[in-house]
Design a protein around this motif. Structure first.
Motif, PDB file in Angstrom:
ATOM      1  N   ILE A   1       0.852  -1.195   0.000  1.00 32.31           N
ATOM      2  CA  ILE A   1       0.000   0.000   0.000  1.00 32.31           C
ATOM      3  C   ILE A   1       0.888   1.246   0.000  1.00 32.31           C
ATOM      4  CG2 ILE A   1      -2.056  -1.022   1.018  1.00 32.31           C
ATOM      5  CD1 ILE A   1      -1.087  -0.069   3.759  1.00 32.31           C
ATOM      6  N   SER A   2       1.840   1.276  -0.907  1.00 32.60           N
ATOM      7  CA  SER A   2       2.794   2.386  -0.973  1.00 32.60           C
ATOM      8  C   SER A   2       2.124   3.736  -1.200  1.00 32.60           C
ATOM      9  CB  SER A   2       3.820   2.131  -2.081  1.00 32.60           C
ATOM     10  OG  SER A   2       4.632   1.023  -1.775  1.00 32.60           O
ATOM     11  N   LYS A   3       0.891   3.706  -1.723  1.00 30.88           N
ATOM     12  CA  LYS A   3       0.203   4.970  -1.964  1.00 30.88           C
ATOM     13  C   LYS A   3      -0.068   5.730  -0.662  1.00 30.88           C
ATOM     14  CE  LYS A   3      -4.379   2.746  -2.078  1.00 30.88           C
ATOM     15  NZ  LYS A   3      -5.565   2.494  -2.933  1.00 30.88           N
ATOM     16  N   PHE A   4       0.008   5.046   0.474  1.00 30.99           N
ATOM     17  CA  PHE A   4      -0.195   5.703   1.758  1.00 30.99           C
ATOM     18  C   PHE A   4       1.126   6.004   2.478  1.00 30.99           C
ATOM     19  CE2 PHE A   4      -4.214   3.119   1.436  1.00 30.99           C
ATOM     20  CZ  PHE A   4      -5.026   4.198   1.128  1.00 30.99           C
ATOM     21  N   ALA A   5       2.236   5.793   1.813  1.00 29.72           N
ATOM     22  CA  ALA A   5       3.536   6.066   2.429  1.00 29.72           C
ATOM     23  C   ALA A   5       3.700   7.564   2.650  1.00 29.72           C
ATOM     24  CB  ALA A   5       4.663   5.542   1.547  1.00 29.72           C
ATOM     25  N   PRO A   6       4.105   8.000   3.837  1.00 36.23           N
ATOM     26  CA  PRO A   6       4.298   9.436   4.080  1.00 36.23           C
ATOM     27  C   PRO A   6       5.222  10.089   3.057  1.00 36.23           C
ATOM     28  CG  PRO A   6       4.368   8.243   6.144  1.00 36.23           C
ATOM     29  CD  PRO A   6       4.321   7.206   5.056  1.00 36.23           C
ATOM     30  N   LEU A   7       6.289   9.385   2.689  1.00 33.31           N
ATOM     31  CA  LEU A   7       7.225   9.927   1.706  1.00 33.31           C
ATOM     32  C   LEU A   7       6.533  10.206   0.385  1.00 33.31           C
ATOM     33  CD1 LEU A   7      10.031  10.580   0.531  1.00 33.31           C
ATOM     34  CD2 LEU A   7      10.367   8.125   0.203  1.00 33.31           C
ATOM     35  N   TYR A   8       5.749   9.256  -0.113  1.00 35.21           N
ATOM     36  CA  TYR A   8       5.139   9.381  -1.434  1.00 35.21           C
ATOM     37  C   TYR A   8       3.918  10.291  -1.447  1.00 35.21           C
ATOM     38  CZ  TYR A   8       8.127   5.432  -2.621  1.00 35.21           C
ATOM     39  OH  TYR A   8       9.207   4.620  -2.833  1.00 35.21           O
ATOM     40  N   THR A   9       3.331  10.543  -0.286  1.00 37.11           N
ATOM     41  CA  THR A   9       2.184  11.456  -0.259  1.00 37.11           C
ATOM     42  C   THR A   9       2.629  12.912  -0.220  1.00 37.11           C
ATOM     43  OG1 THR A   9       2.030  11.224   2.148  1.00 37.11           O
ATOM     44  CG2 THR A   9       0.627   9.798   0.815  1.00 37.11           C
ATOM     45  N   ILE A  10       3.891  13.150   0.069  1.00 36.88           N
ATOM     46  CA  ILE A  10       4.429  14.515   0.003  1.00 36.88           C
ATOM     47  C   ILE A  10       5.239  14.704  -1.267  1.00 36.88           C
ATOM     48  CG2 ILE A  10       5.803  16.284   1.174  1.00 36.88           C
ATOM     49  CD1 ILE A  10       5.321  14.839   3.785  1.00 36.88           C
ATOM     50  N   PHE A  11       6.074  13.728  -1.572  1.00 38.39           N
ATOM     51  CA  PHE A  11       6.905  13.775  -2.780  1.00 38.39           C
ATOM     52  C   PHE A  11       6.576  12.538  -3.629  1.00 38.39           C
ATOM     53  CE2 PHE A  11       9.233  15.870   0.653  1.00 38.39           C
ATOM     54  CZ  PHE A  11       9.443  17.121   0.098  1.00 38.39           C
ATOM     55  N   PRO A  12       5.553  12.623  -4.461  1.00 40.33           N
ATOM     56  CA  PRO A  12       5.012  11.432  -5.140  1.00 40.33           C
ATOM     57  C   PRO A  12       5.702  11.079  -6.453  1.00 40.33           C
ATOM     58  CG  PRO A  12       3.655  13.313  -5.661  1.00 40.33           C
ATOM     59  CD  PRO A  12       4.750  13.827  -4.757  1.00 40.33           C
ATOM     60  N   TYR A  13       6.958  11.407  -6.584  1.00 37.87           N
ATOM     61  CA  TYR A  13       7.600  11.287  -7.889  1.00 37.87           C
ATOM     62  C   TYR A  13       8.268   9.940  -8.134  1.00 37.87           C
ATOM     63  CZ  TYR A  13       6.659  16.229  -7.712  1.00 37.87           C
ATOM     64  OH  TYR A  13       6.014  17.434  -7.594  1.00 37.87           O
ATOM     65  N   SER A  14       8.086   9.002  -7.223  1.00 35.53           N
ATOM     66  CA  SER A  14       8.626   7.651  -7.427  1.00 35.53           C
ATOM     67  C   SER A  14       7.521   6.608  -7.416  1.00 35.53           C
ATOM     68  CB  SER A  14       9.652   7.327  -6.331  1.00 35.53           C
ATOM     69  OG  SER A  14      10.764   8.180  -6.427  1.00 35.53           O
ATOM     70  N   ILE A  15       6.294   7.065  -7.613  1.00 38.36           N
ATOM     71  CA  ILE A  15       5.151   6.155  -7.587  1.00 38.36           C
ATOM     72  C   ILE A  15       4.138   6.632  -8.616  1.00 38.36           C
ATOM     73  CG2 ILE A  15       3.988   7.474  -5.779  1.00 38.36           C
ATOM     74  CD1 ILE A  15       2.882   4.878  -4.669  1.00 38.36           C
ATOM     75  N   MET A  16       3.403   5.690  -9.189  1.00 34.84           N
ATOM     76  CA  MET A  16       2.409   6.054 -10.198  1.00 34.84           C
ATOM     77  C   MET A  16       1.305   6.911  -9.590  1.00 34.84           C
ATOM     78  SD  MET A  16       0.399   2.406 -10.651  1.00 34.84           S
ATOM     79  CE  MET A  16      -0.713   3.101 -11.870  1.00 34.84           C
TER      80      MET A  16
ATOM     81  N   LEU B   1      -6.184  11.807  -5.319  1.00 33.96           N
ATOM     82  CA  LEU B   1      -5.704  12.861  -4.421  1.00 33.96           C
ATOM     83  C   LEU B   1      -6.066  12.604  -2.961  1.00 33.96           C
ATOM     84  CD1 LEU B   1      -6.241  16.182  -6.423  1.00 33.96           C
ATOM     85  CD2 LEU B   1      -4.085  15.197  -5.659  1.00 33.96           C
ATOM     86  N   TRP B   2      -7.160  11.902  -2.706  1.00 29.39           N
ATOM     87  CA  TRP B   2      -7.572  11.673  -1.328  1.00 29.39           C
ATOM     88  C   TRP B   2      -6.556  10.827  -0.561  1.00 29.39           C
ATOM     89  CZ3 TRP B   2      -8.089   6.789   0.572  1.00 29.39           C
ATOM     90  CH2 TRP B   2      -8.288   5.746  -0.338  1.00 29.39           C
ATOM     91  N   THR B   3      -5.752  10.044  -1.269  1.00 26.57           N
ATOM     92  CA  THR B   3      -4.816   9.156  -0.582  1.00 26.57           C
ATOM     93  C   THR B   3      -3.758   9.928   0.202  1.00 26.57           C
ATOM     94  OG1 THR B   3      -3.395   8.999  -2.544  1.00 26.57           O
ATOM     95  CG2 THR B   3      -5.136   7.357  -2.311  1.00 26.57           C
ATOM     96  N   VAL B   4      -3.430  11.133  -0.240  1.00 26.67           N
ATOM     97  CA  VAL B   4      -2.369  11.882   0.444  1.00 26.67           C
ATOM     98  C   VAL B   4      -2.808  12.348   1.828  1.00 26.67           C
ATOM     99  CG1 VAL B   4      -1.493  12.662  -1.780  1.00 26.67           C
ATOM    100  CG2 VAL B   4      -2.997  14.172  -0.477  1.00 26.67           C
ATOM    101  N   PHE B   5      -4.123  12.373   2.060  1.00 28.93           N
ATOM    102  CA  PHE B   5      -4.613  12.871   3.343  1.00 28.93           C
ATOM    103  C   PHE B   5      -4.635  11.796   4.435  1.00 28.93           C
ATOM    104  CE2 PHE B   5      -6.480  15.836   0.279  1.00 28.93           C
ATOM    105  CZ  PHE B   5      -6.092  17.039   0.852  1.00 28.93           C
ATOM    106  N   VAL B   6      -4.373  10.551   4.088  1.00 25.99           N
ATOM    107  CA  VAL B   6      -4.399   9.485   5.098  1.00 25.99           C
ATOM    108  C   VAL B   6      -3.252   9.630   6.093  1.00 25.99           C
ATOM    109  CG1 VAL B   6      -4.292   7.003   5.494  1.00 25.99           C
ATOM    110  CG2 VAL B   6      -5.672   7.907   3.601  1.00 25.99           C
ATOM    111  N   PRO B   7      -1.969   9.581   5.666  1.00 24.79           N
ATOM    112  CA  PRO B   7      -0.886   9.794   6.630  1.00 24.79           C
ATOM    113  C   PRO B   7      -0.873  11.215   7.186  1.00 24.79           C
ATOM    114  CG  PRO B   7      -0.005   9.680   4.414  1.00 24.79           C
ATOM    115  CD  PRO B   7      -1.440   9.283   4.322  1.00 24.79           C
ATOM    116  N   PHE B   8      -1.319  12.167   6.373  1.00 20.20           N
ATOM    117  CA  PHE B   8      -1.389  13.557   6.843  1.00 20.20           C
ATOM    118  C   PHE B   8      -2.334  13.683   8.027  1.00 20.20           C
ATOM    119  CE2 PHE B   8      -3.627  17.624   6.815  1.00 20.20           C
ATOM    120  CZ  PHE B   8      -2.574  18.527   6.889  1.00 20.20           C
ATOM    121  N   THR B   9      -3.492  13.053   7.925  1.00 25.30           N
ATOM    122  CA  THR B   9      -4.484  13.121   9.008  1.00 25.30           C
ATOM    123  C   THR B   9      -3.963  12.449  10.273  1.00 25.30           C
ATOM    124  OG1 THR B   9      -6.291  13.127   7.387  1.00 25.30           O
ATOM    125  CG2 THR B   9      -6.844  12.546   9.662  1.00 25.30           C
ATOM    126  N   ILE B  10      -3.296  11.314  10.116  1.00 23.13           N
ATOM    127  CA  ILE B  10      -2.721  10.624  11.276  1.00 23.13           C
ATOM    128  C   ILE B  10      -1.707  11.524  11.973  1.00 23.13           C
ATOM    129  CG2 ILE B  10      -1.318   8.664  12.018  1.00 23.13           C
ATOM    130  CD1 ILE B  10      -2.549   7.059   9.719  1.00 23.13           C
TER     131      ILE B  10
END
Length: 260
Positions: A210-225, A229-238
């Motif tokens: 579930i790399s789409k929820f990785a904190p790294l990729y939700t801020i800097f998503p340039y190494s993942i397809m 947009l809602w996926t970036v708010f999961v680790p952010f909300t935590i």
């Protein structure tokens, strides 16, 4: 009283060494990445170049970078017994709120510029001066990574909103260690927790598929397809909830007397 304390914090933090630190945080990681990619790499368009500039060492150590904007000053205040004298002359809530507000403003500004200045370079400066020549003109409005959905509103809107996102995350990653330093006795552990979360959860999410929820990729998503947009708010909300709970706990614990 709060306004006065904020002024004191700003006056103390604006030194030559600190401003130099901010400048290096904003420019050095991107400069290192530029040196890596400027020769021998080709890019589909300006946005692709922008992503490559950000997707380097700065992205990997982002929580450490924002830590040195302001939050690290709390270590010196604890180690030099500054807090012992501070609690005599100022209310704890005033002290805490002033620290958090100044930290938020500075960390947001530095994080925003860290993301926005490379965008200006890739989108507007490089096409005119051609520091990097192998950049195509695909006009990739749909994009390939998360946040590229915003390209339908134009490149500038994309770059500005995405930089705001990096800035807001910078505030959280800079605020949490500041608060934890006032809760935990071990400052090193307190400062390390956000980085451990950032890297640890990125690793765990990759293992779980579930790399789409990785904190790294939700801020800097340039190494993942590209993801929704809602996926970036999961680790952010935590992380946001963790910051709020830590803040409330610290205020409650020190409501009558400072415990450090």
């Amino acid at each position: 009283m709060l306004k006065q304390q904020i002024g004191v914090e700003f006056k103390q933090i604006f030194t030559f060494n600190r401003v130099l630190t901010w400048f290096l945080i904003i420019t050095l990681p991107v400069w290192i990445q530029y040196l890596i990619i400027h020769d021998g790499y080709s890019f589909t368009d300006n946005i692709d170049l922008y992503g490559r500039l950000l997707n380097g060492i700065g992205a990997m150590i982002f929580p450490i970078l924002v830590l040195f904007v302001f939050a690290d000053t709390i270590i010196h205040e604890r180690n030099n017994n500054y807090l012992t004298y501070t609690k005599i002359r100022i209310d704890f809530n005033t002290y805490l709120n002033a620290k958090i507000m100044v930290n938020a403003l500075l960390s947001f500004g530095v994080s925003f510029l860290y993301a926005f200045l490379p965008f200006l370079f890739a989108q507007y400066i490089n096409p005119q001066v051609t520091f990097i020549s192998k950049v195509g003109v695909s006009g990739n409005l749909h994009g390939t990574v998360t946040f590229d959905q915003l390209l339908v509103f134009g490149p500038f809107v994309y770059g500005f909103i995405y930089s705001l996102w990096v800035g807001i995350n910078g505030v959280l990653y800079a605020t949490l260690p500041l608060i934890l330093c006032l809760i935990l006795n071990n400052s090193f552990v307190a400062l390390s927790i956000p980085f451990v979360w950032y890297q640890g959860m990125s690793f765990v999410s990759a293992v779980l598929g579930i790399s789409k929820f990785a904190p790294l990729y939700t801020i800097f998503p340039y190494s993942i397809m590209q993801q929704k947009l809602w996926t970036v708010f999961v680790p952010f909300t935590i992380l946001l909830i963790t910051v709020i709970v830590s803040y409330v706990y610290l205020k409650k614990r020190n409501s009558t007397e400072w415990s450090f």
